[in-house]
Design a protein around this motif. Structure first.
Motif, PDB file in Angstrom:
ATOM      1  N   ALA A   3      17.310 -78.749  52.345  1.00 27.72           N
ATOM      2  CA  ALA A   3      16.577 -78.248  51.062  1.00 27.72           C
ATOM      3  C   ALA A   3      17.776 -77.810  50.080  1.00 27.72           C
ATOM      4  CB  ALA A   3      15.667 -77.624  51.103  1.00 27.72           C
ATOM      5  N   SER A   4      17.650 -78.001  48.916  1.00 28.71           N
ATOM      6  CA  SER A   4      18.527 -77.393  47.861  1.00 28.71           C
ATOM      7  C   SER A   4      17.627 -76.823  46.829  1.00 28.71           C
ATOM      8  CB  SER A   4      19.687 -78.233  47.324  1.00 28.71           C
ATOM      9  OG  SER A   4      18.756 -79.263  46.645  1.00 28.71           O
ATOM     10  N   GLY A   5      18.231 -75.673  45.944  1.00 32.65           N
ATOM     11  CA  GLY A   5      17.603 -75.236  44.883  1.00 32.65           C
ATOM     12  C   GLY A   5      16.982 -73.582  45.409  1.00 32.65           C
ATOM     13  N   ASP A   6      17.593 -73.125  44.264  1.00 35.94           N
ATOM     14  CA  ASP A   6      17.025 -71.499  44.649  1.00 35.94           C
ATOM     15  C   ASP A   6      15.475 -71.490  44.723  1.00 35.94           C
ATOM     16  OD1 ASP A   6      19.831 -71.161  44.487  1.00 35.94           O
ATOM     17  OD2 ASP A   6      19.709 -70.056  42.707  1.00 35.94           O
ATOM     18  N   ARG A   7      14.894 -70.791  45.613  1.00 31.13           N
ATOM     19  CA  ARG A   7      13.439 -70.718  45.744  1.00 31.13           C
ATOM     20  C   ARG A   7      13.102 -69.415  46.713  1.00 31.13           C
ATOM     21  NH1 ARG A   7      15.324 -74.024  49.252  1.00 31.13           N
ATOM     22  NH2 ARG A   7      14.289 -74.549  51.193  1.00 31.13           N
ATOM     23  N   ILE A   8      11.730 -68.989  46.235  1.00 30.96           N
ATOM     24  CA  ILE A   8      11.272 -67.943  47.231  1.00 30.96           C
ATOM     25  C   ILE A   8       9.689 -68.091  47.149  1.00 30.96           C
ATOM     26  CG2 ILE A   8      11.210 -66.287  45.172  1.00 30.96           C
ATOM     27  CD1 ILE A   8      12.020 -64.068  47.316  1.00 30.96           C
ATOM     28  N   THR A   9       9.091 -67.592  48.129  1.00 28.45           N
ATOM     29  CA  THR A   9       7.624 -67.422  47.950  1.00 28.45           C
ATOM     30  C   THR A   9       7.503 -66.037  48.813  1.00 28.45           C
ATOM     31  OG1 THR A   9       7.360 -69.663  48.049  1.00 28.45           O
ATOM     32  CG2 THR A   9       5.523 -68.686  48.562  1.00 28.45           C
ATOM     33  N   ALA A  10       6.986 -65.223  48.117  1.00 30.27           N
ATOM     34  CA  ALA A  10       6.693 -63.721  48.627  1.00 30.27           C
ATOM     35  C   ALA A  10       5.610 -63.070  48.163  1.00 30.27           C
ATOM     36  CB  ALA A  10       7.985 -63.004  48.624  1.00 30.27           C
ATOM     37  N   TRP A  62       6.181 -53.892  57.877  1.00 27.02           N
ATOM     38  CA  TRP A  62       6.613 -55.394  58.548  1.00 27.02           C
ATOM     39  C   TRP A  62       6.448 -56.430  57.739  1.00 27.02           C
ATOM     40  CZ3 TRP A  62       2.397 -58.257  57.748  1.00 27.02           C
ATOM     41  CH2 TRP A  62       1.244 -57.634  57.382  1.00 27.02           C
ATOM     42  N   PHE A  63       6.510 -56.140  56.459  1.00 27.14           N
ATOM     43  CA  PHE A  63       6.290 -57.194  55.186  1.00 27.14           C
ATOM     44  C   PHE A  63       7.881 -57.676  55.122  1.00 27.14           C
ATOM     45  CE2 PHE A  63       2.908 -54.524  54.080  1.00 27.14           C
ATOM     46  CZ  PHE A  63       2.048 -55.459  53.980  1.00 27.14           C
ATOM     47  N   SER A  64       7.638 -59.006  54.980  1.00 32.58           N
ATOM     48  CA  SER A  64       9.111 -59.773  54.673  1.00 32.58           C
ATOM     49  C   SER A  64       8.822 -60.846  53.990  1.00 32.58           C
ATOM     50  CB  SER A  64       9.781 -60.086  56.140  1.00 32.58           C
ATOM     51  OG  SER A  64       9.234 -61.192  56.747  1.00 32.58           O
ATOM     52  N   ALA A  65      10.109 -61.515  53.476  1.00 35.79           N
ATOM     53  CA  ALA A  65      10.153 -62.951  52.697  1.00 35.79           C
ATOM     54  C   ALA A  65      11.373 -63.497  52.837  1.00 35.79           C
ATOM     55  CB  ALA A  65       9.993 -62.652  51.258  1.00 35.79           C
ATOM     56  N   CYS A  66      11.557 -64.687  52.815  1.00 39.36           N
ATOM     57  CA  CYS A  66      13.022 -65.630  52.775  1.00 39.36           C
ATOM     58  C   CYS A  66      13.088 -65.904  51.687  1.00 39.36           C
ATOM     59  CB  CYS A  66      12.909 -66.846  53.837  1.00 39.36           C
ATOM     60  SG  CYS A  66      12.739 -66.088  55.752  1.00 39.36           S
ATOM     61  N   ILE A  67      14.410 -65.845  51.146  1.00 39.13           N
ATOM     62  CA  ILE A  67      14.957 -66.109  49.895  1.00 39.13           C
ATOM     63  C   ILE A  67      16.097 -67.324  50.155  1.00 39.13           C
ATOM     64  CG2 ILE A  67      16.048 -65.737  47.569  1.00 39.13           C
ATOM     65  CD1 ILE A  67      15.376 -62.838  47.836  1.00 39.13           C
ATOM     66  N   ARG A  68      15.670 -68.477  49.786  1.00 42.57           N
ATOM     67  CA  ARG A  68      16.681 -69.617  49.985  1.00 42.57           C
ATOM     68  C   ARG A  68      17.444 -69.791  48.722  1.00 42.57           C
ATOM     69  NH1 ARG A  68      16.040 -71.329  55.354  1.00 42.57           N
ATOM     70  NH2 ARG A  68      14.072 -70.513  56.122  1.00 42.57           N
ATOM     71  N   VAL A  69      18.857 -69.806  48.707  1.00 39.53           N
ATOM     72  CA  VAL A  69      19.740 -69.939  47.550  1.00 39.53           C
ATOM     73  C   VAL A  69      20.829 -70.910  47.820  1.00 39.53           C
ATOM     74  CG1 VAL A  69      19.055 -67.672  46.687  1.00 39.53           C
ATOM     75  CG2 VAL A  69      20.955 -68.105  48.226  1.00 39.53           C
ATOM     76  N   ASP A  70      21.357 -71.460  46.699  1.00 43.43           N
ATOM     77  CA  ASP A  70      22.387 -72.633  46.885  1.00 43.43           C
ATOM     78  C   ASP A  70      23.594 -71.725  46.898  1.00 43.43           C
ATOM     79  OD1 ASP A  70      20.931 -74.867  46.867  1.00 43.43           O
ATOM     80  OD2 ASP A  70      20.951 -75.069  44.808  1.00 43.43           O
ATOM     81  N   SER A 115      10.315 -53.429  52.634  1.00 44.07           N
ATOM     82  CA  SER A 115      10.159 -55.115  52.806  1.00 44.07           C
ATOM     83  C   SER A 115      11.534 -55.606  53.112  1.00 44.07           C
ATOM     84  CB  SER A 115       9.432 -55.764  51.558  1.00 44.07           C
ATOM     85  OG  SER A 115       8.044 -55.320  51.345  1.00 44.07           O
ATOM     86  N   LEU A 116      11.547 -56.446  54.015  1.00 41.35           N
ATOM     87  CA  LEU A 116      12.778 -57.220  54.350  1.00 41.35           C
ATOM     88  C   LEU A 116      12.909 -58.593  53.681  1.00 41.35           C
ATOM     89  CD1 LEU A 116      15.208 -58.088  56.406  1.00 41.35           C
ATOM     90  CD2 LEU A 116      13.684 -58.712  57.912  1.00 41.35           C
ATOM     91  N   LEU A 117      13.755 -58.757  53.161  1.00 38.08           N
ATOM     92  CA  LEU A 117      14.360 -60.060  52.291  1.00 38.08           C
ATOM     93  C   LEU A 117      15.245 -60.546  52.845  1.00 38.08           C
ATOM     94  CD1 LEU A 117      14.161 -58.896  48.617  1.00 38.08           C
ATOM     95  CD2 LEU A 117      12.242 -59.876  49.959  1.00 38.08           C
ATOM     96  N   ARG A 118      15.071 -61.578  53.734  1.00 33.70           N
ATOM     97  CA  ARG A 118      16.188 -62.286  54.318  1.00 33.70           C
ATOM     98  C   ARG A 118      16.816 -63.611  53.419  1.00 33.70           C
ATOM     99  NH1 ARG A 118      12.088 -62.444  57.558  1.00 33.70           N
ATOM    100  NH2 ARG A 118      12.434 -61.026  59.520  1.00 33.70           N
ATOM    101  N   VAL A 119      18.062 -63.350  52.908  1.00 35.80           N
ATOM    102  CA  VAL A 119      18.521 -64.186  51.615  1.00 35.80           C
ATOM    103  C   VAL A 119      19.390 -65.301  52.634  1.00 35.80           C
ATOM    104  CG1 VAL A 119      19.870 -64.426  49.601  1.00 35.80           C
ATOM    105  CG2 VAL A 119      18.653 -62.326  50.337  1.00 35.80           C
ATOM    106  N   LEU A 120      18.958 -66.468  52.729  1.00 37.49           N
ATOM    107  CA  LEU A 120      19.567 -67.650  53.452  1.00 37.49           C
ATOM    108  C   LEU A 120      20.169 -68.583  52.624  1.00 37.49           C
ATOM    109  CD1 LEU A 120      16.119 -67.401  55.232  1.00 37.49           C
ATOM    110  CD2 LEU A 120      18.124 -67.623  56.721  1.00 37.49           C
ATOM    111  N   GLU A 121      21.392 -69.130  52.831  1.00 44.11           N
ATOM    112  CA  GLU A 121      21.917 -70.101  52.116  1.00 44.11           C
ATOM    113  C   GLU A 121      21.329 -71.628  52.575  1.00 44.11           C
ATOM    114  OE1 GLU A 121      26.557 -70.676  50.995  1.00 44.11           O
ATOM    115  OE2 GLU A 121      26.109 -70.998  53.247  1.00 44.11           O
ATOM    116  N   ASN A 122      21.081 -72.318  51.512  1.00 42.09           N
ATOM    117  CA  ASN A 122      20.552 -73.816  51.679  1.00 42.09           C
ATOM    118  C   ASN A 122      21.556 -74.592  52.295  1.00 42.09           C
ATOM    119  OD1 ASN A 122      17.937 -73.442  50.485  1.00 42.09           O
ATOM    120  ND2 ASN A 122      18.830 -73.480  48.433  1.00 42.09           N
TER     121      ASN A 122
END
Length: 123
Positions: A3-10, A62-70, A115-122
């Motif tokens: 996938a591509s495009g910065d996005r997040i759902t949290a 224990w709250f967390s979210a994934c942020i996916r970025v280009d 809250s843990l934010l995991r910032v992952l590269e697309n």
């Protein structure tokens, strides 16, 4: 997953909406909506939604979210410039970039409410 495009759902807790908006404001997020029961912060296509949770314990959250970025390096550089602690016990804190294939390159950020934010590269 490709996938591509910065996005997040949290959907994350906030002990104090003013403090949360200020913390994320330093990271480039702006308030898109706010009332007494809900707050939405945006940075381009990235959207973080918060609900009031004054009792949340940042050290046991224990709250967390994934942020996916280009462009992982851009976000990491910007957020490292905030001089957040990097040690494993501080809250808030940020990590360095981890590059361990087959897992995407990533870094982690713990916000002021734990809250843990995991910032992952697309890919």
């Amino acid at each position: 997953m490709s996938a591509s495009g910065d996005r997040i759902t949290a959907n994350l807790p906030a002990r104090d909406f003013d403090a949360t908006a200020a913390f994320y404001g330093k990271m480039g997020f702006e308030t898109a909506y706010r009332d007494d029961h809900w707050m939405i912060l945006t940075r381009g296509a990235l959207v973080l939604e918060f609900f009031p949770h004054p009792e949340v314990d940042p050290y046991s959250s224990w709250f967390s979210a994934c942020i996916r970025v280009d462009d992982l390096d851009r976000y990491h550089g910007e957020w490292m410039a905030l001089d957040l602690p990097r040690d494993p016990k501080s809250i808030p804190r940020i990590t360095g970039i981890m590059d361990r294939p087959p897992v995407p390159r990533m870094f982690a950020l713990i916000d002021a409410d734990g809250s843990l934010l995991r910032v992952l590269e697309n890919d």
